[in-house]
Scaffold this motif. Sequence first.
Motif, mmCIF file in Angstrom:
data_model
loop_
_atom_site.group_PDB
_atom_site.id
_atom_site.type_symbol
_atom_site.label_atom_id
_atom_site.label_comp_id
_atom_site.label_asym_id
_atom_site.label_seq_id
_atom_site.Cartn_x
_atom_site.Cartn_y
_atom_site.Cartn_z
ATOM 1 N N CYS A 250 11.380 -11.219 6.663
ATOM 2 C CA CYS A 250 10.793 -11.213 5.405
ATOM 3 C C CYS A 250 11.323 -11.641 4.950
ATOM 4 O O CYS A 250 11.751 -10.459 4.202
ATOM 5 C CB CYS A 250 9.225 -11.104 5.381
ATOM 6 S SG CYS A 250 8.481 -11.317 4.340
ATOM 7 N N CYS B 168 9.155 -10.212 -0.664
ATOM 8 C CA CYS B 168 9.217 -9.079 -1.587
ATOM 9 C C CYS B 168 10.535 -8.042 -1.600
ATOM 10 O O CYS B 168 10.725 -8.126 0.596
ATOM 11 C CB CYS B 168 8.196 -7.995 -1.619
ATOM 12 S SG CYS B 168 7.765 -6.932 -0.691
ATOM 13 N N CYS C 113 10.329 -6.834 4.720
ATOM 14 C CA CYS C 113 9.910 -5.797 6.433
ATOM 15 C C CYS C 113 10.487 -6.885 7.463
ATOM 16 O O CYS C 113 10.653 -8.519 7.621
ATOM 17 C CB CYS C 113 8.047 -6.427 5.976
ATOM 18 S SG CYS C 113 7.123 -5.257 5.501
ATOM 19 N N CYS D 43 2.050 -9.709 6.195
ATOM 20 C CA CYS D 43 1.114 -10.011 4.958
ATOM 21 C C CYS D 43 1.015 -10.419 4.254
ATOM 22 O O CYS D 43 1.548 -12.206 4.778
ATOM 23 C CB CYS D 43 0.984 -8.528 3.266
ATOM 24 S SG CYS D 43 2.071 -9.804 2.621
HETATM 25 S S1 SF4 Z 1 5.466 -6.624 2.253
HETATM 26 FE FE1 SF4 Z 1 4.892 -8.404 2.843
HETATM 27 S S2 SF4 Z 1 6.063 -10.275 1.373
HETATM 28 FE FE2 SF4 Z 1 6.937 -7.959 1.256
HETATM 29 S S3 SF4 Z 1 8.752 -8.126 2.630
HETATM 30 FE FE3 SF4 Z 1 6.689 -6.906 3.585
HETATM 31 S S4 SF4 Z 1 5.477 -8.896 5.118
HETATM 32 FE FE4 SF4 Z 1 7.120 -9.408 3.217
#
Ligand code: SF4
Lengths: 569, 452
Positions: free
Chosen positions: B20, B23, B27, B46
């Motif tokens: 991802c 942030c 992940c 998320c």
């Molecule tokens: S917490 Fe959510 S936004 Fe952050 S890296 Fe993981 S999946 Fe992506």
Amino acid sequence: MEYVLKNGIVYDPANKVAGEKKDVMFKDGKIVDSVSADAKVLDVTDKIVMPAGIDPHAHVAGPKLVVGRIYRPEDSRKGVTHKTDILRSESGFSIPSCPSTGYRYSRMGYGTVVEAAVPPLEAKHTHEEINSTPNLDIVPLSLFGNNWFVLQYAKQNQIEDLAGFIAAWLRLAKCYGVKIVNPCGSEAWGWGMNVHGLDDPAPYWDVTGREVVTALAKANEMLGLPHSVHVHPNDLGHPGNYPTTVSTMEALKDIEKNSTVRGQTMHLTHAQFHAYGGTSWRDADSGADYIADYVNNNDHVTIDVGQVTLDETTTMTADAPMEFDLYKLSGLKWANKDVELETAAGIVPVIYSGKAPVNSLQWAIGLELFLKVNDPWKVCLTTDHPNAGPFIRYPRIISWLMSNERRQEMMDNREVHPWSHRRTSLASLEREYDFNEIATITRAGPAKIYGFQDRGALTPGFNADIAVFDINPNDIDPSRNHEAIEKGFSSAMYTIKDGEILVKDGEIVKVVKSHTLWTDVKGMEEQEKRVMDRVMPDFTKYYTIKFENYQVHDKYLPNPIVTEVQAGK
Amino acid sequence: MANYEPPVTDYESIVENCTCAFCGCNCDDLDYLIKDGHVVGVRHACRLGASKIMEDMDQRLLVPMIRGEDGELAETDWDSALDKAAELIAGAVRPIFYGWSETSIETMHHGLELGELVGAVLDNQATICHGPSLQAVQNAGYPISTLGEVKNRADMCLYTGSNAMNSHPRHMARYSTFPRGYFRPRGRFDRTVVTLDPKYSDTAKMSDIWVGFEQNGDYEFYNAIRAVLKGKKLQKEFISGIPKEDVEELAEAMKNVQFGALFFGLGLTHTLSKQRNIDIAIQMVADLNSYTKWILMPMRGHFNVNGFNIFMAFETGFPYGVDFARGYQRYMNGETNTIDLLTRKECDVFMVIAADPGAHYPGGAVKHLAEIPVIQVDIHWGPSTEIADVVLPGSFVGVEVGGTSYRMDGVPIWMKKAIDKPETCRDDEWIIKEILERVKKIKAEQGALASK
Ligand code: SF4
Ligand SMILES: [Zn+2]
């Protein structure tokens, strides 16, 4: 392109050439026997010619280094230089930026350096830094001594599976060999603890440093890796630690060597930090005799020294509990970087001062080790950069080794504290290294210890990695001219790498990409598969990264040099 | 549940283990469900992450643009746009290249080379986010670990100045609070979760202990904990609005865990005492290590904000705000950071790579930005586009192009490519490299002219 280095005084210990006036020839990047009449002549009459330097243990690339650089801008601000037409600007003293590291080794006539501590989880980071470090070939060693899977294999004495694990993990992390740091101690640091000695088990895992070191050494020999296990024993830096060091060597005494390219089954690193007598820093003294005696009387161990250079530097090691102790002693800012399932790391700035009794003692113990180990093939020049001092001080250490006069002078005029001679036998050691011995501890010896078959000697067919120094060995008394020796080895007249002139008269004239050396083990496919079947469920549960994203893809090694090993052969 | 969404079943293929690009949790366990060359569903992410990935075409910049005499952005071809950008940069006296936290390390390599060539300042979002944290780290130390250490060992997780549930939605689920770790087989039940925050945040609601000290009470509160740890008696009845007994009890609890992890967010960094808050939090963690094991970690925001700091540190020795104007690198907080340079109106060309400077900059800095040429490299239309003179549409790292990033704990991750980018876009890496090549050419021509 063909070249002749004409009329140099050649020191090539691997070929038993000790100060002979002769020509060295190379063609298309390799040393050759003869060249045509068209060969370009480089006149090096009466200058020292040696294979390019090989640093067998340093910390130059990876996560610890970067933590150091981020949290010590005061170090980065030292050594800043303006960019030039071919060089990027430099920075740093004890933790130079990657380009600076490459340039500085290159100027000293070095061509290869071992990066001694790679956590597999962050190996991509190490490889990224290697790629940003020019003019040097880099040999990464992977950390195994506190790895949870290793602890389990060692406890169950499953040597064959452990060997399969090592083979698989060297390939995943793209590393050359097996490094062990404070076995079980760094795992204990996961709970803020340490282990003491070789027989103090890691909490929970119920396995001792002795079992881990022994199992890894056996597995290393089962695979027949080009390098032996590379051991940083327990109790680093603690007064009274020499018995632990000796026991560690003894523990591996009977392990059968399975390699024709090296002599040892154990490399003891930065031995100086492991050679202390006494019970506390108040009554500490030298334990160098015990280490040197063992090495002199046994052929299965080689060492590098980790010589204290008396500078402000940055210590960094996977021995994180030791670093926390150091922080408690000095109060200087403490950084720490533990890595899940694999290892720990600590970082603390240190100011080694000749005024300080303890630092002076450490300085003297390092020199004692150099002078007391009789066979120069068994001891290598290191500062455990940057732990005992930055690598740019190697020429100064050489000047100390070649001059008893200089050593005595330092003790006499109190450049070092009297503990240097009251608590060691340094003052009574008159031995002085000659140029051939210097070439051995900085070139031929390290090459042999790593089983290199392409460097460290001026053998036809080997890489044309050559250093020329503006020193006339027949016209200098190193004993009396320590400054000229330091200066001569600080700035090479030529540094030649793969047949290309990178340094001329101490200035870098060409910048090339580095190579990364790693070991690919063949013949363990079955064991590796068994290991992966066993490891994967735990990997998935306990790491925080997917296996696919854990491994180092080939993309991170644009210029690999692969040593293929047939396991068991 | 109101926001229940039926699972996506209409897809052609799955790409597993994607990372991802939102942030600092990075992940890397996402599955992308692909149809017609688009990601139509994302498993495991998320909502923040999933929406960023799936709404990739929303407000998407698709074609290069140059702002004309009339003040309007007009579409153009790649050559013209790149030439224009190169011309601006080659002619600049005090250029800043800002952003980088949402692109790959591979892109940064070309950006740094360009910066060294023209004597630019390279800076990232740390300058406005965790900059004070890094200054504190330089003062007081940096005891961290990878997130798996927390997952496997931590029996206390403490969030301070961070509403992780909103800003890093899977942080607690994947790394700290909920996962079953080796030594914490029951996951959440084996851990105590503490939130220190004046607000009763969503994270506080998930916690066992919420300490709602007064706004700006951070420094005093940590000071009190340190005093208790050192065996001192607290003189005041209330510390930052918290009864002293509660402070003593918390300090005692922190001392008696086996492994504690303190995560701090911008709430701690940006209240009254700024970097001093982090200083004292670091010192508290160091103190605690005399009793048991504690680590701390800044909750880094963007997926490669840490990556830029790491990359710059190994390339140049300094983590952000690195100024090459003099032909060597300088790093002086208050002098070589983006905001300082803009506020002093020093900067004459601004290139922004995957970032929105307008949104977080103080007024003076924004005002100056409106007055100088701005080059934008990004995938989405945003506030930067409104002030940009050249717009270069990039591609989406971790979806349309592979790239290296560093998680908040420093773990490097190769973010692989899953689908093709829109045909008219280019990879960030390619764009910056093209600008570099064109600037080199201009410089060479200038050099040739000057030597005539
Ligand atoms: S917490 Fe959510 S936004 Fe952050 S890296 Fe993981 S999946 Fe992506
Ligand atoms: Zn070391």
